[in-house]
Write an enzyme that holds these catalytic residues in place. Structure first.
Site, PDB file in Angstrom:
ATOM      1  N   LEU A 378      10.587 -50.679  10.151  1.00 52.53           N
ATOM      2  CA  LEU A 378      10.365 -49.345  10.710  1.00 52.53           C
ATOM      3  C   LEU A 378      10.367 -48.270   9.638  1.00 52.53           C
ATOM      4  O   LEU A 378       9.792 -47.195   9.821  1.00 52.53           O
ATOM      5  CB  LEU A 378      11.447 -49.024  11.747  1.00 52.53           C
ATOM      6  N   GLY A 379      11.025 -48.535   8.540  1.00 57.22           N
ATOM      7  CA  GLY A 379      11.103 -47.549   7.471  1.00 57.22           C
ATOM      8  C   GLY A 379      12.068 -48.025   6.409  1.00 57.22           C
ATOM      9  O   GLY A 379      12.730 -49.059   6.547  1.00 57.22           O
ATOM     10  N   GLU A 380      12.142 -47.256   5.330  1.00 57.25           N
ATOM     11  CA  GLU A 380      13.010 -47.631   4.217  1.00 57.25           C
ATOM     12  C   GLU A 380      13.553 -46.373   3.569  1.00 57.25           C
ATOM     13  O   GLU A 380      12.829 -45.388   3.376  1.00 57.25           O
ATOM     14  CB  GLU A 380      12.261 -48.475   3.197  1.00 57.25           C
ATOM     15  N   GLY A 381      14.856 -46.378   3.262  1.00 56.49           N
ATOM     16  CA  GLY A 381      15.490 -45.237   2.624  1.00 56.49           C
ATOM     17  C   GLY A 381      16.185 -45.654   1.350  1.00 56.49           C
ATOM     18  O   GLY A 381      15.945 -46.734   0.802  1.00 56.49           O
ATOM     19  N   GLY A 382      17.066 -44.756   0.882  1.00 55.74           N
ATOM     20  CA  GLY A 382      17.717 -44.992  -0.394  1.00 55.74           C
ATOM     21  C   GLY A 382      18.675 -46.163  -0.389  1.00 55.74           C
ATOM     22  O   GLY A 382      18.988 -46.710  -1.440  1.00 55.74           O
ATOM     23  N   GLY A 384      18.392 -48.966   1.826  1.00 57.14           N
ATOM     24  CA  GLY A 384      17.857 -50.189   2.388  1.00 57.14           C
ATOM     25  C   GLY A 384      16.823 -49.908   3.455  1.00 57.14           C
ATOM     26  O   GLY A 384      16.406 -48.763   3.663  1.00 57.14           O
ATOM     27  N   ASP A 497      22.606 -34.470   4.997  1.00 54.81           N
ATOM     28  CA  ASP A 497      21.245 -34.971   4.767  1.00 54.81           C
ATOM     29  C   ASP A 497      20.394 -34.794   6.018  1.00 54.81           C
ATOM     30  O   ASP A 497      19.622 -35.683   6.380  1.00 54.81           O
ATOM     31  CB  ASP A 497      21.288 -36.442   4.338  1.00 54.81           C
TER      32      ASP A 497
END
Length: 700
Positions: A378-382, A384, A497
């Site tokens: 679904l998505g990726e961040g800082g 994982g 954030d």
């Protein structure tokens, strides 16, 4: 035994614009029996249309026909609701009848039949009438109001004449708001009657419990019911309900009420935990599926549906989970601690009792996500990636997989577990479980079908899904979630954030704040903190935080202000297509009186109210003031959003402008300077400035 009483003032509200009648009437209610010395129910509104009818006319015959039909249909319907039309133009009549969800068929029939007669007496020969009685609501008119299920005009607001004591008023207002919100959500998701009742303990000898009721017409969607109930409460609670131990809003499409005595029939359908020291609820919170046995059911060990169906109680966190995380973390660092660190991050002392039902099996989550297939990402961040998963019983979840072997990931996991597991609010994402097997660190959340706000808002086609009212509800929902974090929860939390990618949307576009890995926990008497490690996202960080590492609840207010301006304009705060940042651009148009040129063209072309859009810009600019002291608290922001009568202050120019930050003589942090340099580099063709996330390189 004496019957508890609540003295109420009431006011007729002809529309959402708070146009009230000049005379406020005083009412006294004894459970449902009004005092003979005060004006009782019913309350009526006459002639919401134009013109009268004559005795024995065709229009009167049509109303009488509807009286018979709706009395029978409403009382025989499982939803206790009926609507219909009779006759033909120009004498066609439309009507709607709704009985309260805690009444029975015979009581419903009596009330609807009597209401038709009473309405024609109190509103003699008027072609339109609305009648609020106990336990039913009736409306008829000579125009088709049935097709618009979101039209809730014609309201009565009632509030307690007496105040709670000043000492308990803030806590009482927070508790009653929490209960009303939870009951409204319960009602919206009731598939039959759109009805809910609730109870919450309150730690006060005079008012040991608070009770609530919420209802919508059953033909409304879940989203529209939520929006209706939330809208009337946000609009009227700040003005009428503050410090009052009872209040209600009567509307044709949705109604709500709260009191300090049991005013509805039967046991409450929803019970929520109260503040520390409050008496425990007498029964389970909601009708839950019995606990499953064995190791099946989606991979839980000793699975219980209670934890999955509602957010965890405020007083309960997860000792076994967070202690396991802490053990892994401290083992890797070869040190232990029993105190909270000076930065405000949670420690093992923040962790309460074990809830084993939050544990998931790793094989079950691998199967649910097809072994974390790229197609399910679904998505990726800082820290994982996040994957969509489907558990064995069919429940959809979002699985956050922290980077393997990352100490930073362990820190984030510990923070997010302790915070999210102890928070419950409809505008915060709900934690379902966790898996800590082998080298995996996995968090399992409720699945948000509409993903994150940024994936819709900044897409030229998908953004058309967000009309003005959806955007306003998203802004209001995020504001409520932040107010809960800052002012209402047992933990005082700064998110640090907040940005569109951390606002998730469910199927009804209800916003839920997510990603608490960078959050900071304050003591209740603490107002601000400082760190030498800047963490957050470029473009949303407040100036005092980006430059000096100082953070407070006002840091989140700044981020929220940026989000508001993005919602109204449809533009990212920093974009390679813009020669200046959004804050400067908005100020330029605001100060020159040309703000409409900057508003989202889609909203302008779809009849979004320009004055309301300008109001939101005003609020956004107040939130991004340079000085934290000049920014409002989120409770004040919610009052601004919900009131059409409050006067807004004039904002001053936001002095924190992205383009000016190239002046390295100003005391920016090294991390922030690196981000600025990264933004201006030419090898970043595919990445927008809003996607630069600054993270700390060691534990907070």
């Amino acid at each position: 035994m004496a019957v508890p009483t609540t003295t109420l003032s009431h006011r007729r509200i002809s529309s959402y614009s708070l146009v009230a009648s000049t005379a406020a009437l005083l009412l006294v209610f004894h459970h449902h029996v009004p005092s003979t010395t005060a004006q009782p129910l019913p309350w009526q509104l006459c002639n919401d249309t134009s013109g009268n009818f004559t005795d024995k006319s065709a229009y009167q015959a049509n109303i009488n026909q509807l009286a018979t039909a709706l009395t029978n249909n409403a009382s025989s319907s499982p939803s206790l609701f009926a609507a219909g039309a009779a006759g033909s133009a120009p004498d066609v009549a439309y009507a709607l009848a709704l009985c309260r969800g805690d009444t029975n068929a015979s009581s419903c029939a009596r009330c609807v039949a009597a209401s038709f007669k009473t309405a024609q007496q109190l509103c003699a020969f008027k072609r339109g009438a609305t009648l609020y009685d106990d336990p039913c609501i009736l409306r008829y008119a000579d125009w088709d109001f049935l097709t618009n299920t979101t039209d809730n005009r014609g309201l009565y607001i009632a509030w307690s004449y007496d105040n709670v004591s000043a000492a308990v008023a803030p806590a009482f207002d927070a508790a009653s708001a929490r209960l009303v919100n939870a009951t409204s959500d319960y009602a919206a998701t009731d598939p039959v009657r759109r009805f809910g009742t609730g109870e919450e303990p309150f730690d006060d000898a005079k008012y040991p419990k608070i009770y609530s009721l919420a209802q919508c017409t059953p033909d409304m969607t879940v989203a529209d019911c939520r929006a209706c109930l939330g809208g009337v409460y946000r609009r009227f609670a700040p003005t009428y309900f503050g410090g009052k131990h009872g209040g209600r809003v009567f509307g044709v499409r949705c109604s709500l009420r709260f009191e300090t005595y049991h005013f509805f029939s039967g046991n409450p359908l929803l019970q929520i935990p109260g503040p520390p020291g409050a008496p425990p609820p007498a029964a389970p919170a909601v009708n839950m599926t019995p606990p499953a046995t064995g190791q099946g059911g989606g991979g839980h060990k000793n699975r219980t549906r209670l934890v999955l169906a509602i957010a965890l109680p405020l007083a309960a966190a997860t000792a076994i989970l967070a202690l396991a995380v802490a053990c892994l973390y401290y083992r890797s660092r070869r040190r232990t601690t029993a105190q909270r660190d000076s930065s405000g991050s949670p420690s093992p002392d923040d962790i309460d009792k074990s809830i084993d039902s939050l544990l998931f099996d790793l094989p079950a989550l691998r199967a649910a996500t097809n072994n974390f297939a790229e197609s399910n990402k679904l998505g990726e961040g800082g820290f994982g990636a996040v994957y969509k998963g489907i558990l064995s019983e069919g429940q959809q979840v979002a699985v956050k997989r922290l980077s393997l072997g990352s100490t930073q990931g362990l820190t984030e996991l510990k923070t997010e577990l302790v915070l999210v597991a102890r928070l419950q609010h409809k505008n915060l994402v709900r934690l379902i479980g966790v898996c800590l097997e082998e080298d995996e660190k996995l968090l399992v959340y409720e699945y948000m079908p509409n993903r994150s706000l940024d994936t819709i808002l900044f897409d030229s086609q998908k953004s058309k899904e967000l009309d003005w009212w959806k955007r306003l509800e998203i802004v209001s929902g995020v504001a409520r979630g932040l107010q809960y974090l800052h002012e209402e929860s047992q933990l005082k939390i700064v998110h640090r954030d907040l940005k569109p990618s951390n606002v998730l949307l469910d199927s009804a576009y209800t916003p839920k704040i997510s990603d608490f890995g960078l959050a900071k926990l304050f003591h209740m008497d603490q107002s601000q903190g400082a760190t030498s490690h800047i963490a957050g996202t470029y473009g949303y960080m407040a100036p005092e935080y980006a430059m000096h590492g100082q953070y407070s609840v006002k840091s989140d207010v700044f981020s929220f202000g940026v989000l508001i301006l993005e919602m109204v304009t449809g533009r990212k705060n920093s974009n390679s297509d813009q020669s200046v940042d959004l804050l400067s651009l908005v100020w330029e148009h605001w100060s020159s009186g040309t703000i409409q040129e900057l508003l989202d063209p889609f909203l302008m072309s779809h009849r979004a109210p320009p004055d309301q859009m300008a109001k939101l810009v005003n609020i956004g600019l107040l939130c991004v003031q340079d000085s934290p002291a000049d920014r409002p608290l989120m409770s004040s922001v919610n009052v601004m959003l919900s009131s059409d009568t409050i006067s807004l202050q004039a904002p001053s120019r936001p002095t924190f402008c992205i383009q000016e930050t190239e002046d390295h003589s100003r005391p920016y942090s090294d991390a922030y300077k690196r981000a600025l340099k990264l933004q201006s580099s030419t090898d970043r063709a595919a990445m927008s400035p809003n996607e630069v996330t600054l993270t700390e390189l060691e534990p907070r």
